[in-house]
Scaffold this motif. Structure first.
Motif, PDB file in Angstrom:
ATOM      1  N   HIS A 106       0.755  -1.322  -0.025  1.00 46.99           N
ATOM      2  CA  HIS A 106       0.058  -0.155   0.070  1.00 46.99           C
ATOM      3  C   HIS A 106       0.861   1.221  -0.070  1.00 46.99           C
ATOM      4  CE1 HIS A 106      -3.293  -2.595   2.316  1.00 46.99           C
ATOM      5  NE2 HIS A 106      -3.032  -2.852   0.989  1.00 46.99           N
ATOM      6  N   SER A 128      -8.525   1.574  -4.004  1.00 45.35           N
ATOM      7  CA  SER A 128      -9.026   0.489  -5.011  1.00 45.35           C
ATOM      8  C   SER A 128      -8.161   0.363  -6.009  1.00 45.35           C
ATOM      9  CB  SER A 128     -10.474   0.840  -5.424  1.00 45.35           C
ATOM     10  OG  SER A 128     -10.629  -0.012  -6.352  1.00 45.35           O
ATOM     11  N   ARG A 129      -7.896  -1.255  -6.184  1.00 47.33           N
ATOM     12  CA  ARG A 129      -7.134  -1.621  -7.336  1.00 47.33           C
ATOM     13  C   ARG A 129      -8.058  -1.694  -8.606  1.00 47.33           C
ATOM     14  NH1 ARG A 129      -6.002  -6.484  -3.463  1.00 47.33           N
ATOM     15  NH2 ARG A 129      -8.112  -6.063  -3.004  1.00 47.33           N
ATOM     16  N   TYR A 130      -9.362  -1.672  -8.438  1.00 46.60           N
ATOM     17  CA  TYR A 130     -10.010  -2.056  -9.595  1.00 46.60           C
ATOM     18  C   TYR A 130     -10.890  -0.906  -9.967  1.00 46.60           C
ATOM     19  CZ  TYR A 130      -8.659  -6.554  -7.769  1.00 46.60           C
ATOM     20  OH  TYR A 130      -7.787  -7.550  -7.323  1.00 46.60           O
ATOM     21  N   GLY A 134      -6.335   2.381 -11.418  1.00 44.42           N
ATOM     22  CA  GLY A 134      -5.755   1.566 -10.334  1.00 44.42           C
ATOM     23  C   GLY A 134      -5.169   0.332 -10.969  1.00 44.42           C
ATOM     24  N   VAL A 136      -2.756  -3.809 -10.087  1.00 42.93           N
ATOM     25  CA  VAL A 136      -2.222  -4.624  -9.329  1.00 42.93           C
ATOM     26  C   VAL A 136      -0.745  -4.975  -9.993  1.00 42.93           C
ATOM     27  CG1 VAL A 136      -2.096  -6.997  -8.669  1.00 42.93           C
ATOM     28  CG2 VAL A 136      -4.265  -5.700  -8.488  1.00 42.93           C
ATOM     29  N   ASP A 166     -13.712  -2.180  -4.739  1.00 39.54           N
ATOM     30  CA  ASP A 166     -12.677  -2.853  -4.105  1.00 39.54           C
ATOM     31  C   ASP A 166     -13.205  -3.597  -2.530  1.00 39.54           C
ATOM     32  OD1 ASP A 166     -10.552  -4.527  -3.411  1.00 39.54           O
ATOM     33  OD2 ASP A 166      -8.964  -3.144  -4.028  1.00 39.54           O
ATOM     34  N   SER A 169     -10.483  -4.543  -0.188  1.00 37.29           N
ATOM     35  CA  SER A 169      -9.229  -3.786   0.267  1.00 37.29           C
ATOM     36  C   SER A 169      -8.921  -3.741   1.716  1.00 37.29           C
ATOM     37  CB  SER A 169      -9.456  -2.324  -0.229  1.00 37.29           C
ATOM     38  OG  SER A 169      -8.335  -1.548  -0.435  1.00 37.29           O
ATOM     39  N   TYR A 208      -5.251   3.027  -6.640  1.00 32.48           N
ATOM     40  CA  TYR A 208      -3.875   2.953  -6.408  1.00 32.48           C
ATOM     41  C   TYR A 208      -3.211   1.744  -7.203  1.00 32.48           C
ATOM     42  CZ  TYR A 208      -4.178  -0.975  -2.919  1.00 32.48           C
ATOM     43  OH  TYR A 208      -4.497  -2.087  -2.314  1.00 32.48           O
ATOM     44  N   LEU A 209      -2.017   1.754  -7.078  1.00 33.36           N
ATOM     45  CA  LEU A 209      -1.239   0.500  -7.824  1.00 33.36           C
ATOM     46  C   LEU A 209      -0.982  -0.564  -6.682  1.00 33.36           C
ATOM     47  CD1 LEU A 209      -0.228  -1.043 -10.355  1.00 33.36           C
ATOM     48  CD2 LEU A 209       1.842   0.087  -9.780  1.00 33.36           C
ATOM     49  N   PHE A 210      -1.352  -1.635  -6.417  1.00 36.40           N
ATOM     50  CA  PHE A 210      -0.965  -2.559  -5.373  1.00 36.40           C
ATOM     51  C   PHE A 210       0.284  -3.120  -5.702  1.00 36.40           C
ATOM     52  CE2 PHE A 210      -1.274  -6.850  -3.414  1.00 36.40           C
ATOM     53  CZ  PHE A 210      -1.751  -6.609  -2.273  1.00 36.40           C
TER      54      PHE A 210
END
Ligand SMILES: Nc1nc2c(ncn2[C@@H]2O[C@H](COP(=O)(O)OP(=O)(O)OP(=O)(O)O)[C@@H](O)[C@H]2O)c(=O)[nH]1
Ligand SMILES: [Mg+2]
Length: 237
Positions: A106, A128-130, A134, A136, A166, A169, A208-210
């Motif tokens: 994170h 959220s990744r989705y 965002g 992964v 997400d 999350s 965001y980029l996980f």
């Protein structure tokens, strides 16, 4: 404003970080997170909730409290991510709370964005990744499919989860006054519980980029997945 200025209860963030065997990661996360927030002028406290990790995570975090606004809670004889987060909530002094993992998946630079969303009126702001923007990094196809199936199951069984892209999350913030947490919360997916307990809270997603985990081991196990399925069924009944 620096990280050492006294806490202003109405306009600061308490960041709750649950840990189990994250000594290497916490040593990197605390300075990075605290400097990121200080650079944005955000008063903050970091609350590490450690379940007596054998790798000395708590000692590493305590040593950093000389330089950074860190408090370390050590729980002995108890294990569990959701209950650790709840314990952290109880220790917070600020009106705004952010929950994030210790393993650097994170990114700390997203925390000010979560805070801004809360200041703008969101009750629960979810990284959220989705959502568009965002994503992964470094997951196998299998891990991505598992995550998508877990999300789909939540959408099918729990209406409240559909308010976010997400619901799985572990990276989110909330306004303390706007959310209620009641009862004993078990399992891994605390956000899902919070969404269920607060059906009228205003929810916002932040992309965001996980990131891939670099140090330490995942605690996600078969029993965690079974716990999740039980959590879904109990909630759906
Ligand atoms: N206090 C406490 N923290 C935990 C426990 N289990 C996991 N954590 C912490 O919760 C966060 C999330 O756990 P992870 O193992 O990273 O789970 P994940 O991110 O879903 O899985 P990976 O993507 O494989 O890393 C990390 O900071 C862990 O150290 C627990 O039983 N107690
Ligand atoms: Mg992780």
């Amino acid at each position: 404003m620096t990280s050492r200025t006294p806490l202003c209860r109405s306009n600061c963030i308490s960041v709750v970080v649950p840990t189990y065997n994250e000594a290497t990661n916490i040593k990197l996360l605390i300075p990075l997170l605290s400097k990121t927030l200080s650079n944005c002028g955000i008063t903050h406290e970091i609350i590490v909730v450690d379940d007596d990790s054998p790798d000395g995570t708590a000692e590493v975090a305590k040593a950093l409290s000389i330089e950074y606004p860190v408090r370390v809670i050590v729980r002995r004889g108890v294990r569990g991510l959701a209950s650790a987060v709840i314990r952290g909530f109880k220790e917070t002094s600020c009106n705004y709370i952010v929950v994030m993992d210790a393993d650097l998946q994170h990114p700390p630079h997203i925390v000010p964005r979560i805070f801004n969303a809360l200041l703008r009126g969101c009750d629960i702001a979810i990284a959220s990744r989705y959502v568009k923007g965002g994503g992964v990094e470094g997951w196998s196809k299998l891990r991505l499919i598992e995550s998508k199936i877990a999300t789909l199951l939540a959408y099918m069984l729990i209406r409240e989860s559909r308010r976010t892209t997400d619901p799985m999350s572990g990276f989110f913030g909330c306004r303390k006054e706007a959310v209620v947490i009641k009862g004993i919360v078990k399992g891994f997916k605390i956000l899902l519980e919070i969404l269920c307990m607060n059906p009228h809270a205003k929810v916002c997603d932040i992309p965001y980029l996980f990131r891939a985990r670099v140090h330490g081991k995942s605690k996600l196990s078969l029993s965690t997945i079974l716990d999740y399925l039980i959590q879904l069924i109990l909630r759906a009944l």
